[in-house]
Design an enzyme around this catalytic site. Structure first.
Site, PDB file in Angstrom:
ATOM      1  N   GLY A  14     -13.295  -3.326  -1.612  1.00 48.42           N
ATOM      2  CA  GLY A  14     -13.123  -4.722  -1.999  1.00 48.42           C
ATOM      3  C   GLY A  14     -11.817  -5.252  -1.448  1.00 48.42           C
ATOM      4  O   GLY A  14     -11.091  -4.552  -0.731  1.00 48.42           O
ATOM      5  N   GLU A  15     -11.570  -6.502  -1.789  1.00 52.41           N
ATOM      6  CA  GLU A  15     -10.329  -7.113  -1.330  1.00 52.41           C
ATOM      7  C   GLU A  15      -9.565  -7.678  -2.504  1.00 52.41           C
ATOM      8  O   GLU A  15     -10.148  -8.340  -3.358  1.00 52.41           O
ATOM      9  CB  GLU A  15     -10.638  -8.275  -0.375  1.00 52.41           C
ATOM     10  CG  GLU A  15     -10.856  -7.824   1.032  1.00 52.41           C
ATOM     11  CD  GLU A  15     -11.443  -8.940   1.865  1.00 52.41           C
ATOM     12  OE1 GLU A  15     -10.765  -9.968   2.022  1.00 52.41           O
ATOM     13  OE2 GLU A  15     -12.565  -8.769   2.342  1.00 52.41           O
ATOM     14  N   GLY A  16      -8.287  -7.378  -2.521  1.00 55.07           N
ATOM     15  CA  GLY A  16      -7.446  -7.930  -3.567  1.00 55.07           C
ATOM     16  C   GLY A  16      -6.559  -9.010  -2.981  1.00 55.07           C
ATOM     17  O   GLY A  16      -6.737  -9.414  -1.823  1.00 55.07           O
ATOM     18  N   TYR A  18      -3.518  -8.859  -2.107  1.00 54.90           N
ATOM     19  CA  TYR A  18      -2.529  -8.446  -1.104  1.00 54.90           C
ATOM     20  C   TYR A  18      -3.085  -7.499  -0.055  1.00 54.90           C
ATOM     21  O   TYR A  18      -2.345  -6.995   0.775  1.00 54.90           O
ATOM     22  CB  TYR A  18      -1.333  -7.783  -1.794  1.00 54.90           C
ATOM     23  CG  TYR A  18      -0.839  -8.551  -2.984  1.00 54.90           C
ATOM     24  CD1 TYR A  18      -0.354  -9.843  -2.818  1.00 54.90           C
ATOM     25  CD2 TYR A  18      -0.872  -8.005  -4.259  1.00 54.90           C
ATOM     26  CE1 TYR A  18       0.084 -10.578  -3.905  1.00 54.90           C
ATOM     27  CE2 TYR A  18      -0.435  -8.731  -5.353  1.00 54.90           C
ATOM     28  CZ  TYR A  18       0.036 -10.017  -5.170  1.00 54.90           C
ATOM     29  OH  TYR A  18       0.463 -10.731  -6.245  1.00 54.90           O
ATOM     30  N   VAL A  21      -8.988  -2.685  -0.692  1.00 58.64           N
ATOM     31  CA  VAL A  21      -9.085  -1.471  -1.503  1.00 58.64           C
ATOM     32  C   VAL A  21     -10.079  -0.571  -0.775  1.00 58.64           C
ATOM     33  O   VAL A  21     -11.197  -0.995  -0.479  1.00 58.64           O
ATOM     34  CB  VAL A  21      -9.581  -1.785  -2.928  1.00 58.64           C
ATOM     35  CG1 VAL A  21      -9.654  -0.519  -3.762  1.00 58.64           C
ATOM     36  CG2 VAL A  21      -8.672  -2.808  -3.600  1.00 58.64           C
ATOM     37  N   LYS A  36      -5.634   1.189  -3.162  1.00 55.23           N
ATOM     38  CA  LYS A  36      -5.309  -0.230  -3.017  1.00 55.23           C
ATOM     39  C   LYS A  36      -4.176  -0.344  -2.015  1.00 55.23           C
ATOM     40  O   LYS A  36      -3.139   0.300  -2.169  1.00 55.23           O
ATOM     41  CB  LYS A  36      -4.851  -0.721  -4.401  1.00 55.23           C
ATOM     42  CG  LYS A  36      -5.136  -2.136  -4.702  1.00 55.23           C
ATOM     43  CD  LYS A  36      -4.944  -2.367  -6.200  1.00 55.23           C
ATOM     44  CE  LYS A  36      -4.717  -3.812  -6.477  1.00 55.23           C
ATOM     45  NZ  LYS A  36      -4.751  -4.120  -7.904  1.00 55.23           N
ATOM     46  N   ASP A 128      -5.500 -11.374 -17.694  1.00 53.01           N
ATOM     47  CA  ASP A 128      -6.449 -11.883 -16.697  1.00 53.01           C
ATOM     48  C   ASP A 128      -7.804 -11.199 -16.869  1.00 53.01           C
ATOM     49  O   ASP A 128      -8.409 -10.734 -15.906  1.00 53.01           O
ATOM     50  CB  ASP A 128      -5.899 -11.690 -15.278  1.00 53.01           C
ATOM     51  CG  ASP A 128      -6.656 -12.552 -14.271  1.00 53.01           C
ATOM     52  OD1 ASP A 128      -7.307 -13.523 -14.699  1.00 53.01           O
ATOM     53  OD2 ASP A 128      -6.603 -12.249 -13.070  1.00 53.01           O
TER      54      ASP A 128
HETATM   55  P1  AMP Z   1      -8.085  -5.809  -6.884  1.00 50.62           P
HETATM   56  O1  AMP Z   1      -7.110  -5.719  -5.775  1.00 50.62           O
HETATM   57  O2  AMP Z   1      -7.744  -4.927  -8.048  1.00 50.62           O
HETATM   58  O3  AMP Z   1      -8.347  -7.245  -7.273  1.00 50.62           O
HETATM   59  O4  AMP Z   1      -9.468  -5.241  -6.307  1.00 50.62           O
HETATM   60  C1  AMP Z   1     -10.231  -5.940  -5.363  1.00 50.62           C
HETATM   61  C2  AMP Z   1     -11.633  -5.401  -5.348  1.00 50.62           C
HETATM   62  O5  AMP Z   1     -11.635  -4.039  -4.886  1.00 50.62           O
HETATM   63  C3  AMP Z   1     -12.308  -5.344  -6.706  1.00 50.62           C
HETATM   64  O6  AMP Z   1     -12.914  -6.560  -7.032  1.00 50.62           O
HETATM   65  C4  AMP Z   1     -13.314  -4.228  -6.524  1.00 50.62           C
HETATM   66  O7  AMP Z   1     -14.465  -4.695  -5.861  1.00 50.62           O
HETATM   67  C5  AMP Z   1     -12.596  -3.280  -5.594  1.00 50.62           C
HETATM   68  N1  AMP Z   1     -11.895  -2.241  -6.357  1.00 50.62           N
HETATM   69  C6  AMP Z   1     -10.648  -2.326  -6.854  1.00 50.62           C
HETATM   70  N2  AMP Z   1     -10.304  -1.203  -7.505  1.00 50.62           N
HETATM   71  C7  AMP Z   1     -11.394  -0.398  -7.438  1.00 50.62           C
HETATM   72  C8  AMP Z   1     -11.688   0.915  -7.960  1.00 50.62           C
HETATM   73  N3  AMP Z   1     -10.772   1.573  -8.661  1.00 50.62           N
HETATM   74  N4  AMP Z   1     -12.897   1.444  -7.696  1.00 50.62           N
HETATM   75  C9  AMP Z   1     -13.817   0.750  -6.993  1.00 50.62           C
HETATM   76  N5  AMP Z   1     -13.591  -0.485  -6.480  1.00 50.62           N
HETATM   77  C10 AMP Z   1     -12.405  -1.047  -6.701  1.00 50.62           C
END
Ligand code: AMP
Length: 465
Positions: A14-16, A18, A21, A36, A128
């Site tokens: 996924g993408e956060g 910054y 991931v 991440k 959040d």
């Molecule tokens: P975040 O940076 O925490 O907002 O994560 C962005 C996206 O990455 C999330 O919406 C998930 O789709 C994916 N993701 C984040 N952490 C995890 C994790 N521990 N396991 C699986 N996918 C993750």
């Protein structure tokens, strides 16, 4: 590519705000960890945010919270290692404008409340809570994630009021918009909105303030003929009435929620509600301070350090918190906490790669090139802006109903001789993304491979190198 001896990068999860991931997998054991990545060149002030986020996250250990394993700092990058949640995101389980059966919503809600109760017992406010921040493990258990806006509000029994307006607007409690506010009822409010999203597949209002007629109608009790309320059964509605109470002191507490008959009721499987109404509200990320208001979407703005004066908290010196640099991935992994990849589809297994479970994907009968062409035609007919990148990824940028950005990716990949189109949200509201996916899927119906569902199988794909 080997990141650390014996560990390889998997696909992007996924993408956060910054950075991406990624999945990282142990070549010999199949252990999987989410990594991440925070790009400090693109986001120079992120280092401080990561420090606070990880300092809080590392204090936490609960079955319904993503486990923090460690971090690694490099001059231009921060890497945070987390328990891998292979079940995807909770919003993916919500049928837009319909929701889910009440027994299923109750199951997720109970786990959410258990996680939030634990957080508050550690003096941590999440700030959040929303379906996009609730991941699922292989057994469909909720795993709360994203502590980017979390803060410590209570220490040694001494509570401080919070002053920073932050969160995602439709989930934010009314008192957070006014400030100062108590942490616990504000988190409880967000749980109440999540419950509405679970049961109705839509959010009740853009913002819980007087300028929004839907919220005013709710406060005045003149809401019954409106959606989402008319979709809910009486028992759920009366429970939510006690959670989404304007005055924080009159709102149900976590303890009261746990004692409420809706929470304790044994809803039988199959019990549920079906509704259908137009989606009216969108998700807007809120992160503003004092009189300055700035809106963003589901990715957080870089938060500023909060004024911690009222309670003297120094995260750096808290017991059990250190920022030591792990030399090897092995140092990060506690075997009991690391999820083993289960070999559910041996014929398709490449042990280093799994796709997270997701409903937003389908197989097509067309080859890669024609699939891209069909996607492009579809995106053009929807007036989406799109960009075709290498490796069969099409990035789509559009705006949602409130004219807020919505970005998602369609990843076209070959699997077992078939072409899979996998959609993933990059930025914006999860429910809005799902609505767009459903429309795209209906437009491509003639090329979609019918047959066994592409969900919830964990599927192998190519190794990125
Ligand atoms: P975040 O940076 O925490 O907002 O994560 C962005 C996206 O990455 C999330 O919406 C998930 O789709 C994916 N993701 C984040 N952490 C995890 C994790 N521990 N396991 C699986 N996918 C993750």
């Amino acid at each position: 590519m080997e990141f650390v001896d014996g560990w390889v990068f998997g696909h992007t999860l996924g993408e956060g705000a910054y950075g991406e991931v990624k999945l990282v997998i142990n070549k010999s054991t199949g252990e999987a960890v989410a990594m991440k990545m925070v790009d400090l060149v693109k986001h120079p002030d992120a280092r401080q945010i990561v420090r606070k986020e990880t300092a809080i996250h590392r204090m936490l250990s609960n079955p319904n919270i993503i486990q923090y394993f460690g971090k690694r700092s490099e001059p231009n990058m921060e890497y945070i290692f987390l328990e891998y949640a292979s079940g995807g995101e909770l919003f993916d389980r919500i049928e837009p404008d319909v929701g889910m059966p009440v027994w299923e919503a109750q199951k997720y809600f109970k786990q959410l409340i258990s996680a939030v109760e634990y957080l508050h017992s550690r003096g941590v406010a999440h700030r959040d809570l929303k379906p996009e921040n609730l991941l699922l493990d292989n057994n469909d258990n909720i795993k709360v994630t994203d502590f980017g806006l979390a803060t410590i509000y209570k220490m040694q029994g001494k509570e401080r009021c919070l002053d920073r307006r932050c969160g995602t607007l439709p989930y934010v409690a009314p008192e957070v918009l006014k400030r100062p506010y108590h942490a616990e009822p504000a988190d409880v409010w967000s749980c109440g909105i999540i419950l509405v999203a679970l049961l109705a597949g839509e959010l009740p209002w853009d913002q819980s303030s007087a300028e929004y007629p839907e919220y005013t109608a709710w406060r005045e009790g003149k809401y019954l003929q409106f959606t989402p309320w008319k979709k809910l059964d009486n028992s759920s509605l009366s429970f939510i009435r006690k959670i989404l109470v304007h005055l924080p002191s009159s709102r149900l507490t976590i303890r009261e929620i746990k004692e409420h008959h809706w929470f304790l009721n044994n809803f039988s499987e199959g019990e549920g509600q079906i509704g259908n109404a137009a989606f009216k509200f969108n998700c807007t990320r809120l992160d503003y301070e004092a009189s300055q208001v700035k809106f963003c979407l589901s990715q957080p703005e870089l938060p500023r350090e909060e004024n911690l004066n009222s309670v003297n908290i120094n995260l750096e010196t808290r017991e059990g918190i250190s920022f030591s640099q792990p030399a090897h991935m092995e140092d990060l992994l506690i075997s009991t906490q690391v999820q083993m990849l289960q070999q559910t589809q041996p014929s398709q297994q490449n042990p280093y790669q799994r796709l997270v479970r997701r409903m937003t994907r389908f197989f097509v009968t067309t080859d890669c090139e024609s699939t891209v062409k069909r996607l492009v035609t579809c995106f053009e007919s929807e007036s989406y802006t799109y960009r075709i990148c290498d490796f069969g990824i099409v990035t789509v940028s559009t705006v949602d109903r409130r004219k807020m950005p919505l970005v998602f990716k369609a990843n076209i990949m070959e699997m077992d001789g078939k072409i899979l189109v996998d959609f993933r949200l990059s930025k914006g509201c999860g429910l809005e993304f799902k609505r767009r996916f459903i429309k795209i899927k209906s437009k491509l119906d003639d090329i979609i491979l019918k047959g066994p569902s592409t969900w919830p199988i964990a599927i192998a794909t190519q190794t990125s190198s």
